[in-house]
Design a protein around this motif. Sequence first.
Motif, PDB file in Angstrom:
ATOM      1  N   GLU A   1     -32.414   3.985  14.840  1.00 37.33           N
ATOM      2  CA  GLU A   1     -32.744   2.661  15.348  1.00 37.33           C
ATOM      3  C   GLU A   1     -33.314   1.835  14.205  1.00 37.33           C
ATOM      4  N   THR A   2     -32.780   0.635  14.005  1.00 38.32           N
ATOM      5  CA  THR A   2     -33.198  -0.193  12.878  1.00 38.32           C
ATOM      6  C   THR A   2     -34.107  -1.333  13.282  1.00 38.32           C
ATOM      7  N   GLY A   3     -34.307  -1.534  14.560  1.00 38.25           N
ATOM      8  CA  GLY A   3     -35.049  -2.695  15.045  1.00 38.25           C
ATOM      9  C   GLY A   3     -34.069  -3.750  15.495  1.00 38.25           C
ATOM     10  N   ASP A   4     -34.569  -4.796  16.094  1.00 38.48           N
ATOM     11  CA  ASP A   4     -33.718  -5.876  16.611  1.00 38.48           C
ATOM     12  C   ASP A   4     -32.633  -5.354  17.536  1.00 38.48           C
ATOM     13  N   ASP A   5     -32.923  -4.258  18.260  1.00 40.62           N
ATOM     14  CA  ASP A   5     -31.993  -3.678  19.232  1.00 40.62           C
ATOM     15  C   ASP A   5     -30.673  -3.224  18.612  1.00 40.62           C
ATOM     16  N   VAL A   6     -30.713  -2.722  17.380  1.00 46.61           N
ATOM     17  CA  VAL A   6     -29.517  -2.211  16.704  1.00 46.61           C
ATOM     18  C   VAL A   6     -29.710  -0.735  16.396  1.00 46.61           C
ATOM     19  N   ILE A   7     -28.676   0.055  16.715  1.00 41.62           N
ATOM     20  CA  ILE A   7     -28.686   1.488  16.429  1.00 41.62           C
ATOM     21  C   ILE A   7     -27.507   1.789  15.513  1.00 41.62           C
ATOM     22  N   LEU A   8     -27.777   2.473  14.397  1.00 40.56           N
ATOM     23  CA  LEU A   8     -26.728   2.883  13.478  1.00 40.56           C
ATOM     24  C   LEU A   8     -26.305   4.307  13.798  1.00 40.56           C
ATOM     25  N   MET A   9     -25.005   4.555  13.852  1.00 40.15           N
ATOM     26  CA  MET A   9     -24.476   5.896  14.034  1.00 40.15           C
ATOM     27  C   MET A   9     -23.984   6.384  12.675  1.00 40.15           C
ATOM     28  N   LYS A  10     -24.419   7.598  12.300  1.00 33.60           N
ATOM     29  CA  LYS A  10     -24.108   8.121  10.969  1.00 33.60           C
ATOM     30  C   LYS A  10     -23.415   9.469  11.049  1.00 33.60           C
ATOM     31  N   ASP A  11     -22.651   9.774   9.989  1.00 33.54           N
ATOM     32  CA  ASP A  11     -22.002  11.076   9.900  1.00 33.54           C
ATOM     33  C   ASP A  11     -22.937  12.057   9.191  1.00 33.54           C
ATOM     34  N   LYS A  12     -22.465  13.276   8.953  1.00 36.46           N
ATOM     35  CA  LYS A  12     -23.338  14.313   8.380  1.00 36.46           C
ATOM     36  C   LYS A  12     -23.773  14.020   6.954  1.00 36.46           C
ATOM     37  N   THR A  13     -23.074  13.121   6.253  1.00 34.58           N
ATOM     38  CA  THR A  13     -23.472  12.762   4.895  1.00 34.58           C
ATOM     39  C   THR A  13     -24.394  11.548   4.867  1.00 34.58           C
ATOM     40  N   GLY A  14     -24.667  10.981   6.044  1.00 37.74           N
ATOM     41  CA  GLY A  14     -25.560   9.832   6.133  1.00 37.74           C
ATOM     42  C   GLY A  14     -24.869   8.488   6.049  1.00 37.74           C
ATOM     43  N   HIS A  15     -23.532   8.488   5.982  1.00 36.23           N
ATOM     44  CA  HIS A  15     -22.796   7.225   5.941  1.00 36.23           C
ATOM     45  C   HIS A  15     -22.720   6.616   7.346  1.00 36.23           C
ATOM     46  N   VAL A  16     -22.920   5.324   7.430  1.00 34.34           N
ATOM     47  CA  VAL A  16     -22.835   4.621   8.709  1.00 34.34           C
ATOM     48  C   VAL A  16     -21.359   4.535   9.113  1.00 34.34           C
ATOM     49  N   ILE A  17     -21.075   5.006  10.326  1.00 34.78           N
ATOM     50  CA  ILE A  17     -19.705   4.973  10.837  1.00 34.78           C
ATOM     51  C   ILE A  17     -19.577   4.071  12.063  1.00 34.78           C
ATOM     52  N   GLY A  18     -20.701   3.479  12.487  1.00 32.17           N
ATOM     53  CA  GLY A  18     -20.681   2.576  13.621  1.00 32.17           C
ATOM     54  C   GLY A  18     -22.059   2.049  13.918  1.00 32.17           C
ATOM     55  N   PHE A  19     -22.099   1.079  14.824  1.00 32.07           N
ATOM     56  CA  PHE A  19     -23.397   0.564  15.263  1.00 32.07           C
ATOM     57  C   PHE A  19     -23.294   0.117  16.706  1.00 32.07           C
ATOM     58  N   GLU A  20     -24.461   0.064  17.340  1.00 35.00           N
ATOM     59  CA  GLU A  20     -24.550  -0.389  18.726  1.00 35.00           C
ATOM     60  C   GLU A  20     -25.598  -1.486  18.800  1.00 35.00           C
ATOM     61  N   LYS A  21     -25.239  -2.594  19.417  1.00 31.31           N
ATOM     62  CA  LYS A  21     -26.169  -3.704  19.640  1.00 31.31           C
ATOM     63  C   LYS A  21     -26.588  -3.648  21.100  1.00 31.31           C
TER      64      LYS A  21
END
Length: 70
Positions: free
Chosen positions: A30-50
């Motif tokens: 969760e990054t704040g401002d109601d945004v969630i980052l989805m990451k893979d096992k290497t830590g790369h962002v592969i999606g987000f949810e608002k």
Amino acid sequence: MAQVNVYYDREGNTLIVWFGDPQDEVICEETGDDVILMKDKTGHVIGFEKLNYLASQASDVRVAFETVMP
């Protein structure tokens, strides 16, 4: 070819964008401002949810995509 998938959940008031394989999701941050980052096992962002995304009609959600070459 890269693929971007966009989902709007009117009942849950969420907008979800995947630019990686959702099955590769290992962790959410969760990054704040109601945004969630989805990451893979290497830590790369592969999606987000608002969260708390409100559109008066499903047709109000429009997606524009542009490829920029360096």
